[in-house]
Design a protein around this motif. Sequence first.
Motif, PDB file in Angstrom:
ATOM      1  N   VAL A 164       4.077  -9.251 -15.402  1.00  0.00           N
ATOM      2  CA  VAL A 164       3.188  -8.809 -14.324  1.00  0.00           C
ATOM      3  C   VAL A 164       3.394  -7.306 -14.149  1.00  0.00           C
ATOM      4  CG1 VAL A 164       2.836  -8.888 -11.809  1.00  0.00           C
ATOM      5  CG2 VAL A 164       3.086 -11.018 -13.089  1.00  0.00           C
ATOM      6  N   ALA A 165       2.312  -6.566 -13.987  1.00  0.00           N
ATOM      7  CA  ALA A 165       2.431  -5.138 -13.673  1.00  0.00           C
ATOM      8  C   ALA A 165       1.716  -4.880 -12.357  1.00  0.00           C
ATOM      9  CB  ALA A 165       1.808  -4.301 -14.784  1.00  0.00           C
ATOM     10  N   MET A 166       2.355  -4.082 -11.494  1.00  0.00           N
ATOM     11  CA  MET A 166       1.771  -3.786 -10.181  1.00  0.00           C
ATOM     12  C   MET A 166       1.641  -2.278 -10.015  1.00  0.00           C
ATOM     13  SD  MET A 166       3.873  -6.546  -7.875  1.00  0.00           S
ATOM     14  CE  MET A 166       5.391  -6.526  -8.819  1.00  0.00           C
ATOM     15  N   LEU A 167       0.472  -1.859  -9.591  1.00  0.00           N
ATOM     16  CA  LEU A 167       0.221  -0.449  -9.305  1.00  0.00           C
ATOM     17  C   LEU A 167       0.472  -0.235  -7.813  1.00  0.00           C
ATOM     18  CD1 LEU A 167      -1.028   2.211 -10.633  1.00  0.00           C
ATOM     19  CD2 LEU A 167      -3.161   1.503  -9.527  1.00  0.00           C
ATOM     20  N   LEU A 168       1.397   0.674  -7.507  1.00  0.00           N
ATOM     21  CA  LEU A 168       1.789   0.861  -6.105  1.00  0.00           C
ATOM     22  C   LEU A 168       1.409   2.245  -5.606  1.00  0.00           C
ATOM     23  CD1 LEU A 168       5.445  -0.511  -6.401  1.00  0.00           C
ATOM     24  CD2 LEU A 168       3.420  -1.796  -5.756  1.00  0.00           C
ATOM     25  N   GLY A 169       1.082   2.323  -4.333  1.00  0.00           N
ATOM     26  CA  GLY A 169       0.764   3.614  -3.727  1.00  0.00           C
ATOM     27  C   GLY A 169       0.492   3.431  -2.246  1.00  0.00           C
ATOM     28  N   SER A 170      -0.083   4.452  -1.638  1.00  0.00           N
ATOM     29  CA  SER A 170      -0.396   4.359  -0.209  1.00  0.00           C
ATOM     30  C   SER A 170      -1.829   3.859  -0.030  1.00  0.00           C
ATOM     31  CB  SER A 170      -0.193   5.721   0.462  1.00  0.00           C
ATOM     32  OG  SER A 170      -1.091   6.646  -0.095  1.00  0.00           O
ATOM     33  N   HIS A 171      -2.189   3.540   1.215  1.00  0.00           N
ATOM     34  CA  HIS A 171      -3.528   3.007   1.561  1.00  0.00           C
ATOM     35  C   HIS A 171      -3.892   1.815   0.677  1.00  0.00           C
ATOM     36  CE1 HIS A 171      -3.898   6.434   4.148  1.00  0.00           C
ATOM     37  NE2 HIS A 171      -3.599   7.222   3.141  1.00  0.00           N
ATOM     38  N   ALA A 172      -2.919   0.914   0.543  1.00  0.00           N
ATOM     39  CA  ALA A 172      -3.088  -0.229  -0.366  1.00  0.00           C
ATOM     40  C   ALA A 172      -3.719  -1.419   0.357  1.00  0.00           C
ATOM     41  CB  ALA A 172      -1.726  -0.623  -0.931  1.00  0.00           C
ATOM     42  N   PRO A 173      -4.405  -2.289  -0.368  1.00  0.00           N
ATOM     43  CA  PRO A 173      -4.950  -3.512   0.238  1.00  0.00           C
ATOM     44  C   PRO A 173      -3.897  -4.613   0.446  1.00  0.00           C
ATOM     45  CG  PRO A 173      -5.604  -3.371  -2.063  1.00  0.00           C
ATOM     46  CD  PRO A 173      -4.852  -2.110  -1.761  1.00  0.00           C
ATOM     47  N   LEU A 174      -2.771  -4.527  -0.267  1.00  0.00           N
ATOM     48  CA  LEU A 174      -1.654  -5.447  -0.041  1.00  0.00           C
ATOM     49  C   LEU A 174      -0.496  -4.590   0.473  1.00  0.00           C
ATOM     50  CD1 LEU A 174      -3.441  -6.952  -2.241  1.00  0.00           C
ATOM     51  CD2 LEU A 174      -1.346  -8.078  -2.943  1.00  0.00           C
ATOM     52  N   VAL A 175      -0.229  -4.656   1.762  1.00  0.00           N
ATOM     53  CA  VAL A 175       0.695  -3.721   2.407  1.00  0.00           C
ATOM     54  C   VAL A 175       2.032  -4.396   2.695  1.00  0.00           C
ATOM     55  CG1 VAL A 175       0.983  -2.157   4.370  1.00  0.00           C
ATOM     56  CG2 VAL A 175      -1.322  -2.780   3.594  1.00  0.00           C
ATOM     57  N   PHE A 176       3.130  -3.813   2.210  1.00  0.00           N
ATOM     58  CA  PHE A 176       4.447  -4.398   2.502  1.00  0.00           C
ATOM     59  C   PHE A 176       4.827  -4.143   3.956  1.00  0.00           C
ATOM     60  CE2 PHE A 176       4.441  -4.345  -2.061  1.00  0.00           C
ATOM     61  CZ  PHE A 176       5.003  -5.582  -2.357  1.00  0.00           C
ATOM     62  N   ASP A 177       5.376  -5.181   4.592  1.00  0.00           N
ATOM     63  CA  ASP A 177       5.792  -5.072   5.991  1.00  0.00           C
ATOM     64  C   ASP A 177       7.065  -4.230   6.061  1.00  0.00           C
ATOM     65  OD1 ASP A 177       3.705  -6.725   6.865  1.00  0.00           O
ATOM     66  OD2 ASP A 177       4.886  -8.540   6.508  1.00  0.00           O
ATOM     67  N   ARG A 178       6.999  -3.116   6.770  1.00  0.00           N
ATOM     68  CA  ARG A 178       8.171  -2.229   6.853  1.00  0.00           C
ATOM     69  C   ARG A 178       9.268  -2.853   7.688  1.00  0.00           C
ATOM     70  NH1 ARG A 178       5.989   4.009   6.970  1.00  0.00           N
ATOM     71  NH2 ARG A 178       5.233   3.882   4.833  1.00  0.00           N
ATOM     72  N   GLY A 179      10.490  -2.721   7.201  1.00  0.00           N
ATOM     73  CA  GLY A 179      11.643  -3.219   7.965  1.00  0.00           C
ATOM     74  C   GLY A 179      11.852  -4.715   7.850  1.00  0.00           C
ATOM     75  N   LEU A 180      10.965  -5.382   7.137  1.00  0.00           N
ATOM     76  CA  LEU A 180      11.089  -6.838   7.020  1.00  0.00           C
ATOM     77  C   LEU A 180      11.609  -7.248   5.644  1.00  0.00           C
ATOM     78  CD1 LEU A 180       8.121  -8.634   8.809  1.00  0.00           C
ATOM     79  CD2 LEU A 180      10.546  -8.653   9.317  1.00  0.00           C
ATOM     80  N   ARG A 181      12.870  -6.946   5.410  1.00  0.00           N
ATOM     81  CA  ARG A 181      13.511  -7.353   4.163  1.00  0.00           C
ATOM     82  C   ARG A 181      14.857  -7.933   4.512  1.00  0.00           C
ATOM     83  NH1 ARG A 181      13.900  -2.125   0.253  1.00  0.00           N
ATOM     84  NH2 ARG A 181      11.677  -1.708   0.121  1.00  0.00           N
ATOM     85  N   SER A 182      15.177  -9.085   3.927  1.00  0.00           N
ATOM     86  CA  SER A 182      16.537  -9.599   4.095  1.00  0.00           C
ATOM     87  C   SER A 182      17.101  -9.892   2.719  1.00  0.00           C
ATOM     88  CB  SER A 182      16.519 -10.869   4.943  1.00  0.00           C
ATOM     89  OG  SER A 182      15.808 -11.878   4.271  1.00  0.00           O
ATOM     90  N   THR A 183      18.404  -9.766   2.595  1.00  0.00           N
ATOM     91  CA  THR A 183      19.021  -9.881   1.270  1.00  0.00           C
ATOM     92  C   THR A 183      20.312 -10.669   1.355  1.00  0.00           C
ATOM     93  OG1 THR A 183      18.032  -7.892   0.345  1.00  0.00           O
ATOM     94  CG2 THR A 183      20.186  -8.479  -0.520  1.00  0.00           C
TER      95      THR A 183
END
Length: 456
Positions: A164-183
């Motif tokens: 799978v290849a993902m093109l990342l940048g700003s003003h995206a239609p699939l937006v990662f939730d900031r601060g919502l990562r757990s590990t």
Amino acid sequence: PQDVGILALEIYFPAQYVEQNELEEFDGVSQGKYTIGLGQQKMGFCSDREDINSLCLTVVQRLMERNQVSYQDVGRLEVGTETVIDKSKSVKTVLMQLFEDSGNTSIEGVDTTNACYGGTSALFNSLNWIESSAWDGRYAIVVAGDIAVYATGNARCTGGAGAVAMLLGSHAPLVFDRGLRSTHMQHVYDFYKPDMSSEYPVVDGKLSIQCYLGALDRCYQTYCQKAEACLKQENLGSHFSLDSSAFFAFHTPYCKLVQKSLARLMLNDFLRDPDAGANPKYSGLEAVRGVKLEDTYFDRDVEKAVMVASQSSYKEKTEPTLSVAKQVGNMYTPSLYGGLASILGSYSCSELAGKRVTLFSYGSGLASSMFSLHFSEDASPGSQLERVCLSLCDLQERLDSRKKMPPADFDKMMKLREETHHKAPYTPVGDVEALFSGTWYLTEVDSKHRRKYERK
Ligand code: ACO
């Protein structure tokens, strides 16, 4: 930068597969073990014409061409994989061939490895880059690719292959939730690859399942705490549960484990919720009140109760993420992102607009994270979300256009890969005609282990 996330997503899987019910017969196991017991339909596999370099070359070039991205506009490219064919030279450097004509050599990033988690680590690195002072405004590309093969025995049917290849940048239609990562990370020998001359892992299947479910519990607990803090800030109530996300996608070693995983999240919800007793969605779970999560990994009664209680949530929130995993198998690093592709390929953009996907990534050894993204609200004609959905609307058609191979041929191919995997010099013998057009394939390994490729 605003709305950092995925602008485009491309998936590649091999053009041939073996049918799991035929494999049951071939392997002499009871009918239904792979198809019902593990929930798998088909398994994709590669001939000796494909290796990790060719898979990644294929998926990146497809991403660039289909989205008309200029090679000059990429400032970061990194690969997550556990398919190691060189202990020093990264797959990323091989991918730089694609950028040669553009003259762009100013591209950060190399490879990241930890079982099925490398793609997620590469994704986090790239998102961090875009949010950092080092960002120069250009795109990042994250590639997750693997050839998942096991020695003969009970794990072999849980193989697969793809990228799978993902093109990342700003003003995206699939937006990662900031601060919502757990590990959750931990030292454990559940699955590892100590034999450098073999493609096969050493795997303790039962331990790997226990580790996976334990990591899921830990990540979900922290993810819920973080999500609840965000919800409070936004005045959206304060309780996170299965109801809070439209989709839950998981790393998928096999589909049945994912159904059990969604059920496990419901068990977590039930045990965390002081008012659960009065809530009809938890009916049937009264008997499991008070159990300790760590005592329940292989508890049949608990498992049965939560599988029944979570049935409709599973159908709605998780089954739609499994179409690639069911039909290709475990692709390792791309597995979770194949889940995202499955969602994008199954719904129209207006059905997805504004919805959230919670994702769980697991790599043995072990490294695991839970995080989330949401689709943009704008699903109007010509919107970016529409473009991403349209680019994957032929997913099922592409899966259906693959060629079915008899299990005996799959078995022969595994033997050939075993014997020739690290040979140099070597000329591959696999059928080039069998590949999808646009696929990169190996033409030669010279006596110094240098690999040459061509594109069909
Ligand atoms: N009809 C229906 N169901 C059946 C049948 C049948 N005829 N026969 C067996 N089953 C069921 C079993 O009851 C079992 O169900 P359960 O898991 O709900 O108990 C399931 O099919 C699997 O059968 P097992 O006997 O448990 O399978 P086995 O031990 O032979 O192997 C395993 C399964 C451990 C998953 C193996 O394939 C493996 O090691 N795979 C690789 C490791 C892996 O994927 N780990 C997961 C996380 S790590 C990672 O991503 C690599």
